[in-house]
Every structure is written in C-alpha cells, then in structure tokens.
Design a protein around this motif. Structure first.
Motif, PDB file in Angstrom:
ATOM      1  N   ARG A 168       0.847  -1.381   0.260  1.00 20.87           N
ATOM      2  CA  ARG A 168       0.132   0.153  -0.181  1.00 20.87           C
ATOM      3  C   ARG A 168       0.554   1.261   0.099  1.00 20.87           C
ATOM      4  NH1 ARG A 168      -4.620  -2.780  -0.150  1.00 20.87           N
ATOM      5  NH2 ARG A 168      -5.541  -4.323   0.979  1.00 20.87           N
ATOM      6  N   SER A 169       0.349   2.409  -0.422  1.00 21.53           N
ATOM      7  CA  SER A 169       0.717   3.013  -0.577  1.00 21.53           C
ATOM      8  C   SER A 169       0.130   3.939   0.722  1.00 21.53           C
ATOM      9  CB  SER A 169       1.137   4.815  -1.670  1.00 21.53           C
ATOM     10  OG  SER A 169      -0.672   5.074  -1.383  1.00 21.53           O
ATOM     11  N   PHE A 175       6.450  -0.123  -1.992  1.00 25.43           N
ATOM     12  CA  PHE A 175       4.522   0.498  -3.054  1.00 25.43           C
ATOM     13  C   PHE A 175       5.332   0.362  -4.632  1.00 25.43           C
ATOM     14  CE2 PHE A 175       1.523   3.343  -4.067  1.00 25.43           C
ATOM     15  CZ  PHE A 175       0.643   2.018  -4.293  1.00 25.43           C
ATOM     16  N   ALA A 176       6.088   1.301  -4.899  1.00 23.28           N
ATOM     17  CA  ALA A 176       6.464   1.881  -6.268  1.00 23.28           C
ATOM     18  C   ALA A 176       6.600   0.661  -7.435  1.00 23.28           C
ATOM     19  CB  ALA A 176       7.038   3.467  -5.847  1.00 23.28           C
ATOM     20  N   LYS A 177       7.774   0.208  -6.470  1.00 28.45           N
ATOM     21  CA  LYS A 177       8.178  -0.713  -7.148  1.00 28.45           C
ATOM     22  C   LYS A 177       6.917  -2.011  -7.404  1.00 28.45           C
ATOM     23  CE  LYS A 177      13.306   0.305  -6.376  1.00 28.45           C
ATOM     24  NZ  LYS A 177      14.166  -0.739  -5.532  1.00 28.45           N
ATOM     25  N   ALA A 178       6.043  -2.002  -6.933  1.00 25.30           N
ATOM     26  CA  ALA A 178       5.523  -3.294  -7.090  1.00 25.30           C
ATOM     27  C   ALA A 178       4.600  -3.216  -7.542  1.00 25.30           C
ATOM     28  CB  ALA A 178       4.806  -4.100  -5.195  1.00 25.30           C
ATOM     29  N   TYR A 179       4.117  -2.183  -7.589  1.00 20.52           N
ATOM     30  CA  TYR A 179       2.735  -0.757  -8.531  1.00 20.52           C
ATOM     31  C   TYR A 179       3.510  -0.959 -10.155  1.00 20.52           C
ATOM     32  CZ  TYR A 179      -0.512   2.621  -9.962  1.00 20.52           C
ATOM     33  OH  TYR A 179      -1.807   2.932 -10.912  1.00 20.52           O
ATOM     34  N   ALA A 180       4.640  -0.349 -10.422  1.00 21.65           N
ATOM     35  CA  ALA A 180       4.498  -0.304 -11.052  1.00 21.65           C
ATOM     36  C   ALA A 180       5.473  -1.779 -11.989  1.00 21.65           C
ATOM     37  CB  ALA A 180       6.930  -0.064 -11.587  1.00 21.65           C
ATOM     38  N   LYS A 181       5.465  -2.627 -11.245  1.00 26.41           N
ATOM     39  CA  LYS A 181       6.372  -4.115 -12.083  1.00 26.41           C
ATOM     40  C   LYS A 181       4.311  -5.015 -12.281  1.00 26.41           C
ATOM     41  CE  LYS A 181       8.586  -7.863 -10.585  1.00 26.41           C
ATOM     42  NZ  LYS A 181       7.705  -9.098 -10.557  1.00 26.41           N
TER      43      LYS A 181
END
Length: 160
Positions: free
Chosen positions: A28-29, A65-71
């Motif tokens: 989560r962000s 979170f940012a990396k998981a979201y992008a991936k």
C-alpha cells in the motif's frame, strides 16, 4: 435502502492492528493507508502516529510499493511508463521513487510488450485504410501509456 455505516474505530491499538493487516495483505502507499484510517474515523494525530508505526514496523514502504505497483501494472496489464507514472502520481508518490520504480522495467521486455499490444489490437482492427489504421494503433498504444516515439518506431519496423 440505507447505506451500511462504515466501521468507526476509536482505539488506536485496534486501528494499528487493522492497518497492519491491511498493509500485510498487499503493498500500500501511505496515502491509501491514510485515506483508510480517516475512513475509519480516526483523528489526524492518531492517523500520523499509526502511519509512523507502520513505517517503523516495515508494513509501509513507499519505495517497495512504487516498485511493486510498476511491476504489477506492467506485467499484468501491459501498461506503458506514462500510465504507470500517472497512477503513481495519483497515489501521491514522490518523483524520485517514481523514477526508481520505472527503472525496474526492463527495456527489452517493454518493447516486447508494446509490440504485443499493437499486434493484438491490429488483429481486431477492421480499418483498411493504412493511414487511418496506423493512427488508430498509435492512439490505442498511447492510451495504454506508451511513448509516441517508441510507438512510431515499432510501427515503422513492422507490417502492422
């Protein structure tokens, strides 16, 4: 028919436990967690205290979170960098973390995904006029968040 009342939580310890579960379930962000805590009816001081504790306990990590979201958005939905960046901005991610997250997308995989997106769309397009067909493919790929120059390169080097 009345809307069901959102659960009100007044105890910070209960809210922290629920928030930990909320974060453990999926990345989560901070903004998503903050919104959820306010939805539960907590005061700003309690919200910020819980967010601090979640960060200390490594339940919340903006970089992760940012990396998981992008991936996830790239591999699951074949989104382009522009759309992923917009999504992260909506989650109020800092620009530096957005850049880092976008760097995790492999350039070769990115081109392959763009080509696949264009091929799939080309297969269902009924447009016969080559110029209109190319325009429709370009607009579609831009809508998926791919960069115009990359789209033009792929279209130029293929017979779509």
């Amino acid at each position: 028919m009345d809307q069901p009342k959102a659960t009100r939580i007044t105890d910070v310890k209960v809210a922290l436990a629920k928030a930990e579960h909320f974060c453990a379930y999926q990345e989560r962000s901070q903004q998503e967690v903050r919104d959820k805590l306010y939805e539960w009816g907590l005061w700003p001081a309690a919200v910020e205290q819980i967010i601090s504790e979640l960060i200390e306990g490594n339940f919340l990590n903006e970089d992760r979170f940012a990396k998981a979201y992008a991936k996830g958005k790239f591999s699951q939905k074949a989104w382009g960098r522009i759309k992923i960046k917009q999504g992260l901005k909506l989650k109020r991610m800092p620009d530096v973390l957005i850049k880092k997250a976008l760097l995790t997308i492999d350039a070769d995989d990115y081109l392959t995904a763009l080509t696949r997106v264009l091929e799939k769309k080309a297969a269902i397009l009924s447009e016969k006029n080559a110029v209109k067909r190319r325009y429709k493919l370009q607009q579609y790929a831009m809508g998926r968040g791919y960069e115009a120059d990359l789209i033009a390169d792929v279209l130029k080097n293929s017979d779509l």
